[in-house]
Design a protein around this motif. Structure first.
Motif, PDB file in Angstrom:
ATOM      1  N   SER A  73       0.816  -1.212   0.000  1.00 26.32           N
ATOM      2  CA  SER A  73       0.000   0.000   0.000  1.00 26.32           C
ATOM      3  C   SER A  73       0.848   1.259   0.000  1.00 26.32           C
ATOM      4  O   SER A  73       0.418   2.311  -0.491  1.00 26.32           O
ATOM      5  CB  SER A  73      -0.953   0.002   1.201  1.00 26.32           C
ATOM      6  N   GLY A  74       2.071   1.163   0.554  1.00 27.49           N
ATOM      7  CA  GLY A  74       2.984   2.293   0.451  1.00 27.49           C
ATOM      8  C   GLY A  74       3.342   2.576  -0.998  1.00 27.49           C
ATOM      9  O   GLY A  74       3.518   3.730  -1.399  1.00 27.49           O
ATOM     10  N   PHE A  75       3.405   1.514  -1.800  1.00 28.04           N
ATOM     11  CA  PHE A  75       3.690   1.644  -3.226  1.00 28.04           C
ATOM     12  C   PHE A  75       2.561   2.387  -3.945  1.00 28.04           C
ATOM     13  O   PHE A  75       2.797   3.387  -4.631  1.00 28.04           O
ATOM     14  CB  PHE A  75       3.883   0.244  -3.809  1.00 28.04           C
ATOM     15  N   THR A  76       1.328   1.921  -3.774  1.00 24.50           N
ATOM     16  CA  THR A  76       0.209   2.564  -4.473  1.00 24.50           C
ATOM     17  C   THR A  76      -0.036   3.971  -3.943  1.00 24.50           C
ATOM     18  O   THR A  76      -0.290   4.902  -4.712  1.00 24.50           O
ATOM     19  CB  THR A  76      -1.062   1.713  -4.354  1.00 24.50           C
ATOM     20  N   HIS A  77       0.056   4.146  -2.627  1.00 26.57           N
ATOM     21  CA  HIS A  77      -0.118   5.478  -2.028  1.00 26.57           C
ATOM     22  C   HIS A  77       0.890   6.469  -2.609  1.00 26.57           C
ATOM     23  O   HIS A  77       0.537   7.591  -2.983  1.00 26.57           O
ATOM     24  CB  HIS A  77       0.050   5.382  -0.505  1.00 26.57           C
ATOM     25  N   THR A  78       2.168   6.051  -2.694  1.00 26.50           N
ATOM     26  CA  THR A  78       3.221   6.958  -3.130  1.00 26.50           C
ATOM     27  C   THR A  78       3.131   7.258  -4.619  1.00 26.50           C
ATOM     28  O   THR A  78       3.342   8.406  -5.042  1.00 26.50           O
ATOM     29  CB  THR A  78       4.598   6.377  -2.770  1.00 26.50           C
TER      30      THR A  78
ATOM     31  N   LEU B 291      -6.998   0.299  -8.631  1.00 24.61           N
ATOM     32  CA  LEU B 291      -6.366  -0.492  -7.588  1.00 24.61           C
ATOM     33  C   LEU B 291      -7.184  -1.749  -7.339  1.00 24.61           C
ATOM     34  O   LEU B 291      -8.416  -1.687  -7.239  1.00 24.61           O
ATOM     35  CB  LEU B 291      -6.234   0.319  -6.296  1.00 24.61           C
ATOM     36  N   VAL B 292      -6.517  -2.881  -7.256  1.00 25.10           N
ATOM     37  CA  VAL B 292      -7.182  -4.162  -7.036  1.00 25.10           C
ATOM     38  C   VAL B 292      -6.756  -4.702  -5.673  1.00 25.10           C
ATOM     39  O   VAL B 292      -5.573  -4.643  -5.300  1.00 25.10           O
ATOM     40  CB  VAL B 292      -6.855  -5.170  -8.158  1.00 25.10           C
ATOM     41  N   PHE B 293      -7.736  -5.231  -4.932  1.00 23.91           N
ATOM     42  CA  PHE B 293      -7.510  -5.622  -3.546  1.00 23.91           C
ATOM     43  C   PHE B 293      -7.755  -7.110  -3.347  1.00 23.91           C
ATOM     44  O   PHE B 293      -8.602  -7.707  -4.017  1.00 23.91           O
ATOM     45  CB  PHE B 293      -8.423  -4.813  -2.624  1.00 23.91           C
ATOM     46  N   PHE B 294      -7.036  -7.665  -2.369  1.00 21.92           N
ATOM     47  CA  PHE B 294      -7.082  -9.087  -2.097  1.00 21.92           C
ATOM     48  C   PHE B 294      -7.275  -9.290  -0.600  1.00 21.92           C
ATOM     49  O   PHE B 294      -6.789  -8.509   0.217  1.00 21.92           O
ATOM     50  CB  PHE B 294      -5.804  -9.755  -2.603  1.00 21.92           C
TER      51      PHE B 294
ATOM     52  N   GLY C 121      -2.687  -4.062  -5.426  1.00 20.35           N
ATOM     53  CA  GLY C 121      -1.845  -3.866  -6.591  1.00 20.35           C
ATOM     54  C   GLY C 121      -2.511  -2.865  -7.521  1.00 20.35           C
ATOM     55  O   GLY C 121      -3.656  -2.460  -7.301  1.00 20.35           O
ATOM     56  N   MET C 122      -1.798  -2.469  -8.556  1.00 17.47           N
ATOM     57  CA  MET C 122      -2.360  -1.552  -9.563  1.00 17.47           C
ATOM     58  C   MET C 122      -2.582  -2.318 -10.856  1.00 17.47           C
ATOM     59  O   MET C 122      -1.659  -2.954 -11.386  1.00 17.47           O
ATOM     60  CB  MET C 122      -1.427  -0.366  -9.811  1.00 17.47           C
TER      61      MET C 122
ATOM     62  N   GLY D 204      -5.259  -8.307 -17.753  1.00 18.97           N
ATOM     63  CA  GLY D 204      -5.333  -9.202 -16.613  1.00 18.97           C
ATOM     64  C   GLY D 204      -4.143  -9.145 -15.675  1.00 18.97           C
ATOM     65  O   GLY D 204      -4.002  -9.983 -14.779  1.00 18.97           O
ATOM     66  N   GLU D 205      -3.271  -8.144 -15.854  1.00 20.75           N
ATOM     67  CA  GLU D 205      -2.052  -8.039 -15.054  1.00 20.75           C
ATOM     68  C   GLU D 205      -2.150  -6.912 -14.021  1.00 20.75           C
ATOM     69  O   GLU D 205      -2.889  -5.945 -14.199  1.00 20.75           O
ATOM     70  CB  GLU D 205      -0.844  -7.765 -15.945  1.00 20.75           C
ATOM     71  N   MET D 206      -1.350  -7.040 -12.975  1.00 22.29           N
ATOM     72  CA  MET D 206      -1.172  -5.942 -12.023  1.00 22.29           C
ATOM     73  C   MET D 206       0.313  -5.781 -11.726  1.00 22.29           C
ATOM     74  O   MET D 206       1.106  -6.713 -11.894  1.00 22.29           O
ATOM     75  CB  MET D 206      -1.919  -6.210 -10.709  1.00 22.29           C
ATOM     76  N   ILE D 207       0.691  -4.587 -11.292  1.00 19.33           N
ATOM     77  CA  ILE D 207       2.024  -4.326 -10.777  1.00 19.33           C
ATOM     78  C   ILE D 207       1.864  -4.109  -9.287  1.00 19.33           C
ATOM     79  O   ILE D 207       0.930  -3.438  -8.834  1.00 19.33           O
ATOM     80  CB  ILE D 207       2.695  -3.128 -11.481  1.00 19.33           C
ATOM     81  N   HIS D 208       2.767  -4.699  -8.500  1.00 18.61           N
ATOM     82  CA  HIS D 208       2.613  -4.617  -7.046  1.00 18.61           C
ATOM     83  C   HIS D 208       3.943  -4.873  -6.360  1.00 18.61           C
ATOM     84  O   HIS D 208       4.911  -5.327  -6.973  1.00 18.61           O
ATOM     85  CB  HIS D 208       1.557  -5.622  -6.558  1.00 18.61           C
TER      86      HIS D 208
END
Length: 318
Positions: free
Chosen positions: A224-229, A262-265, A278-279, A284-288
């Motif tokens: 979440s620090g990744f997506t937040h930043t 943003l996709v959540f698990f 992740g983003m 069908g892919e995300m970066i995380h």
């Protein structure tokens, strides 16, 4: 007359702002509960690479529950209480239900500073670091490095030349940056609304960076620090933690996912508490930034370790 002046001086002192005085400040759950190996993260200046690269996997896993978040050089913090050589702060700009002033936690007292001179230039133009990390230099020749700072560090501009920028620091005078490492804005509100591809391009610049629990910097991110930043660097402030990120934004059905969402698990096959984000990058892919065993990566969601724990998605792009 002297009484009036004393009252005015007292009022000005009460209004002093407090700032992060190291390149990246780790914010701990409890005061003085750190390990000997954490010394590079507790000093002033800090040595973030020395710290992260010295840790084994077990050392990194210990941080879970002991380290809460991080804050970057020059960020404002609110001092909440003191205990010996430690202070509890709230980090401005990291929204959380834990405290109305920002993300709370404990830091060494000598990693923060009150600076009247730094406070006076807060209305100047802002230099925002756009490289994963960048060097601050002692002089405009850009030869002698002062410290290495993180992506999304924001410092007031003192002067600007064709290829370099002079910036103020909280307690170490003015320093210089290579203009290739920054974007300069009159005000943070002037950051233009990003496209989805802008967000993805920024996220991709950290591919291969090792995960760090509670990390919010170019020295290491948690999920979440990744997506937040990434979002904050583009002028969009979202909550600090994945569980809260999942509660806000525009809700999106899985079949309607767009790049930048943003996709959540969640635990219990996606029905329990949210624990990862992740983003979405399309196809069908995300970066995380997945966990302490890994680095920032792209994965096909349905072929990843998160295939059976999809929970929801939120859209924060306007």
């Amino acid at each position: 007359m002297e009484d009036i002046m004393w009252e005015l001086e007292k009022e000005m002192q009460n209004e002093k702002q407090t700032y992060v005085d190291v390149s990246v400040m780790s914010v701990w759950a409890e005061p003085a509960q750190t390990r000997e190996l954490d010394a590079p993260a507790l000093s002033n200046p800090v040595q973030p690479w020395e710290w992260t690269e010295s840790m084994t996997l077990d050392d990194k896993l210990w941080l879970v529950g002991n380290l809460d978040t991080q804050a970057l050089y020059g960020m404002e913090v609110e001092v909440l209480e003191e205990e010996g050589e430690w202070v509890k702060v709230a980090v401005d700009g990291q929204p959380t239900p834990l405290h109305e002033e920002g993300y709370p936690g404990w830091v060494p007292k000598d990693q923060i500073t009150e600076s009247a001179s730094f406070q006076r230039v807060q209305d100047n133009d802002i230099a925002s670091i756009t490289s994963p990390t960048a060097s601050l230099f002692e002089g405009k020749a850009l030869e002698t490095e002062s410290i290495e700072v993180s992506f999304n560090t924001r410092l007031p501009v003192i002067s600007e030349q064709a290829e370099k920028v002079e910036v103020a620091t909280p307690s170490d005078g003015n320093k210089w940056l290579d203009k290739e490492d920054v974007s300069v804005y009159e005000d943070i509100d002037d950051i233009s609304t990003p496209s989805a591809n802008d967000l993805v391009e920024t996220a991709e610049s950290f591919m291969g960076l090792p995960y760090l629990w509670a990390g919010v910097s170019g020295f290491g991110f948690d999920c979440s620090g990744f997506t937040h930043t990434v979002y904050k660097a583009h002028g969009i402030t979202i909550p600090r933690d994945s569980s809260v990120q999942a509660q806000e934004g525009e809700k999106v059905e899985r079949e309607n996912l767009q790049v930048g969402d943003l996709v959540f698990f969640a635990r219990n096959g996606g029905t329990g508490d949210v624990h990862h984000v992740g983003m979405y990058v399309g196809n069908g892919e995300m970066i995380h930034s997945p966990n302490s065993r890994s680095t920032v990566e792209k994965v096909v969601i349905n072929e990843s370790d998160y295939a059976d724990s999809y929970h929801s998605a939120s859209r924060y792009l306007p």
